[in-house]
Design a protein around this motif. Sequence first.
Motif, PDB file in Angstrom:
ATOM      1  N   GLU A 246       8.184  -1.163   2.190  1.00  0.00           N
ATOM      2  CA  GLU A 246       6.789  -0.739   2.247  1.00  0.00           C
ATOM      3  C   GLU A 246       6.666   0.783   2.245  1.00  0.00           C
ATOM      4  OE1 GLU A 246       2.889  -1.057   5.230  1.00  0.00           O
ATOM      5  OE2 GLU A 246       4.733  -2.164   5.685  1.00  0.00           O
ATOM      6  N   LEU A 247       7.520   1.433   3.001  1.00  0.00           N
ATOM      7  CA  LEU A 247       7.447   2.892   3.138  1.00  0.00           C
ATOM      8  C   LEU A 247       8.260   3.618   2.074  1.00  0.00           C
ATOM      9  CD1 LEU A 247       7.759   3.253   7.018  1.00  0.00           C
ATOM     10  CD2 LEU A 247       5.679   3.092   5.629  1.00  0.00           C
ATOM     11  N   GLN A 248       9.015   2.826   1.274  1.00  0.00           N
ATOM     12  CA  GLN A 248       9.895   3.396   0.250  1.00  0.00           C
ATOM     13  C   GLN A 248      10.861   4.401   0.876  1.00  0.00           C
ATOM     14  OE1 GLN A 248       7.427   4.886  -2.956  1.00  0.00           O
ATOM     15  NE2 GLN A 248       6.917   2.838  -3.663  1.00  0.00           N
TER      16      GLN A 248
ATOM     17  N   THR B 216       8.072   8.510  14.385  1.00  0.00           N
ATOM     18  CA  THR B 216       9.034   7.443  14.671  1.00  0.00           C
ATOM     19  C   THR B 216       8.363   6.314  15.452  1.00  0.00           C
ATOM     20  OG1 THR B 216       9.747   8.617  16.666  1.00  0.00           O
ATOM     21  CG2 THR B 216      11.024   8.985  14.650  1.00  0.00           C
ATOM     22  N   VAL B 217       7.378   6.643  16.271  1.00  0.00           N
ATOM     23  CA  VAL B 217       6.639   5.629  17.027  1.00  0.00           C
ATOM     24  C   VAL B 217       5.894   4.701  16.061  1.00  0.00           C
ATOM     25  CG1 VAL B 217       4.774   5.225  18.680  1.00  0.00           C
ATOM     26  CG2 VAL B 217       6.414   7.080  19.053  1.00  0.00           C
ATOM     27  N   ASP B 218       5.293   5.287  15.013  1.00  0.00           N
ATOM     28  CA  ASP B 218       4.584   4.489  14.014  1.00  0.00           C
ATOM     29  C   ASP B 218       5.538   3.527  13.306  1.00  0.00           C
ATOM     30  OD1 ASP B 218       2.180   5.825  14.506  1.00  0.00           O
ATOM     31  OD2 ASP B 218       2.647   7.404  13.040  1.00  0.00           O
ATOM     32  N   ILE B 219       6.710   4.013  12.963  1.00  0.00           N
ATOM     33  CA  ILE B 219       7.680   3.193  12.233  1.00  0.00           C
ATOM     34  C   ILE B 219       8.196   2.059  13.112  1.00  0.00           C
ATOM     35  CG2 ILE B 219       9.983   3.215  11.185  1.00  0.00           C
ATOM     36  CD1 ILE B 219       9.335   6.053  10.176  1.00  0.00           C
ATOM     37  N   VAL B 220       8.501   2.366  14.368  1.00  0.00           N
ATOM     38  CA  VAL B 220       8.947   1.332  15.304  1.00  0.00           C
ATOM     39  C   VAL B 220       7.861   0.272  15.475  1.00  0.00           C
ATOM     40  CG1 VAL B 220       9.538   0.850  17.710  1.00  0.00           C
ATOM     41  CG2 VAL B 220      10.590   2.793  16.519  1.00  0.00           C
ATOM     42  N   ALA B 221       6.614   0.712  15.531  1.00  0.00           N
ATOM     43  CA  ALA B 221       5.494  -0.224  15.690  1.00  0.00           C
ATOM     44  C   ALA B 221       5.384  -1.156  14.482  1.00  0.00           C
ATOM     45  CB  ALA B 221       4.191   0.544  15.882  1.00  0.00           C
ATOM     46  N   LYS B 222       5.629  -0.616  13.288  1.00  0.00           N
ATOM     47  CA  LYS B 222       5.588  -1.443  12.085  1.00  0.00           C
ATOM     48  C   LYS B 222       6.677  -2.515  12.114  1.00  0.00           C
ATOM     49  CE  LYS B 222       3.340   1.360   8.539  1.00  0.00           C
ATOM     50  NZ  LYS B 222       2.473   0.243   8.129  1.00  0.00           N
ATOM     51  N   VAL B 223       7.876  -2.136  12.541  1.00  0.00           N
ATOM     52  CA  VAL B 223       8.969  -3.104  12.640  1.00  0.00           C
ATOM     53  C   VAL B 223       8.639  -4.159  13.681  1.00  0.00           C
ATOM     54  CG1 VAL B 223      11.405  -3.446  13.171  1.00  0.00           C
ATOM     55  CG2 VAL B 223      10.691  -1.428  11.874  1.00  0.00           C
ATOM     56  N   ASP B 224       8.113  -3.735  14.818  1.00  0.00           N
ATOM     57  CA  ASP B 224       7.745  -4.690  15.875  1.00  0.00           C
ATOM     58  C   ASP B 224       6.690  -5.675  15.385  1.00  0.00           C
ATOM     59  OD1 ASP B 224       9.505  -3.775  17.800  1.00  0.00           O
ATOM     60  OD2 ASP B 224       8.081  -2.323  18.636  1.00  0.00           O
ATOM     61  N   THR B 225       5.736  -5.179  14.593  1.00  0.00           N
ATOM     62  CA  THR B 225       4.693  -6.056  14.045  1.00  0.00           C
ATOM     63  C   THR B 225       5.307  -7.100  13.106  1.00  0.00           C
ATOM     64  OG1 THR B 225       3.006  -4.327  14.185  1.00  0.00           O
ATOM     65  CG2 THR B 225       2.589  -6.150  12.653  1.00  0.00           C
TER      66      THR B 225
ATOM     67  N   LYS C  10       0.839  -1.192   0.000  1.00  0.00           N
ATOM     68  CA  LYS C  10       0.000   0.000   0.000  1.00  0.00           C
ATOM     69  C   LYS C  10       0.877   1.245   0.000  1.00  0.00           C
ATOM     70  CE  LYS C  10      -3.740  -2.219   2.596  1.00  0.00           C
ATOM     71  NZ  LYS C  10      -4.539  -2.197   3.843  1.00  0.00           N
ATOM     72  N   GLN C  11       0.474   2.226  -0.767  1.00  0.00           N
ATOM     73  CA  GLN C  11       1.223   3.475  -0.805  1.00  0.00           C
ATOM     74  C   GLN C  11       0.957   4.259   0.479  1.00  0.00           C
ATOM     75  OE1 GLN C  11       3.415   4.381  -3.162  1.00  0.00           O
ATOM     76  NE2 GLN C  11       3.076   2.364  -4.076  1.00  0.00           N
ATOM     77  N   ILE C  12       2.006   4.511   1.201  1.00  0.00           N
ATOM     78  CA  ILE C  12       1.886   5.208   2.477  1.00  0.00           C
ATOM     79  C   ILE C  12       2.712   6.487   2.428  1.00  0.00           C
ATOM     80  CG2 ILE C  12       2.376   5.084   4.950  1.00  0.00           C
ATOM     81  CD1 ILE C  12       1.994   2.075   4.783  1.00  0.00           C
ATOM     82  N   ASP C  13       2.132   7.548   2.887  1.00  0.00           N
ATOM     83  CA  ASP C  13       2.852   8.818   2.946  1.00  0.00           C
ATOM     84  C   ASP C  13       3.725   8.789   4.196  1.00  0.00           C
ATOM     85  OD1 ASP C  13       3.828  11.345   2.959  1.00  0.00           O
ATOM     86  OD2 ASP C  13       1.889  12.371   2.849  1.00  0.00           O
TER      87      ASP C  13
END
Length: 288
Positions: A273-275, A246-255, A237-240
């Motif tokens: 995913e985030l390009q 940084t909390v969102d990005i860390v959460a994605k890695v943790d997932t 999915k294209q994500i801006d």
Amino acid sequence: MQIQKSFATTDQGTLFLVPTPIGNLDDMTMRSIKTLQEADLIAAEDTRNTGKLLAYFNIETPQISFHEHNTQQRIPELLAKLAAGVSIAQVSDAGLPSISDPGKELVKAAVAAGIAVVPLPGANAGLTALIASGISPQPFYFYGFLPRKNKELNSVLQQLAQRLETVILYESPHHLQRTLTDLAGAFGADRNICLGRELTKLHESFERGTIGELIDWYNEHDPRGEYVLIVSGRVAKQIDSSKLTTVDIVAKVDTAIAQGNKPNAAIKSVAQELQMPRQEIYRIYHEL
């Protein structure tokens, strides 16, 4: 660090990894035939099956069985022969040794013993189906046969469903319908798939569509023959990324890690995913 030339200059033998046809015997290469003729011994997954191949090409080299049930017993014996100067050609019933077939343990042991290992190119069911599938051939992720135990199967499917690469699976006719149903649950029924059936044989066919469409087809038709499943990768999915904290990005890695990925693989996946540059995700995740 080990550097090894393909052909030994000592009195040791050489381990040749010889591919065999996946169906059509005419796919045997001239080099493979010559290697089987000139080897001192053939280590075969099933000597009866390989015997038919040898008879077809008038090859009289003796065989010894080497399969998943006698691996530990055979390896010391084969290593001793190789060390004594005996050249061994290792084959599976079809395709490349070690790819969803016996072979990897002997190769590992030979490398550890300093014995030359020479691979020959040849037939492979996964790549044969991939290039005819109509699904993007690069990048791809080869998995082979899925686990049979439910807990392990569900874990593997969850990980495979998140991959952006085209996924290659193998399946027998007896488990095909269940596997398609499991794939629909993990990947979604609208994911594109191609089933390559009986490759290179008389009844070779390719069935293309969505997973849901192939489930409907096999509700009315019995699976026949051996299958290669080529499943399209997940569409990212294209994500801006500029709107993510940084909390969102860390959460994605943790997932991603929770789904069974190692940290570096999870970071790489999130970066794709985030390009974003992988180093940037790495820095954010490790708070550098």
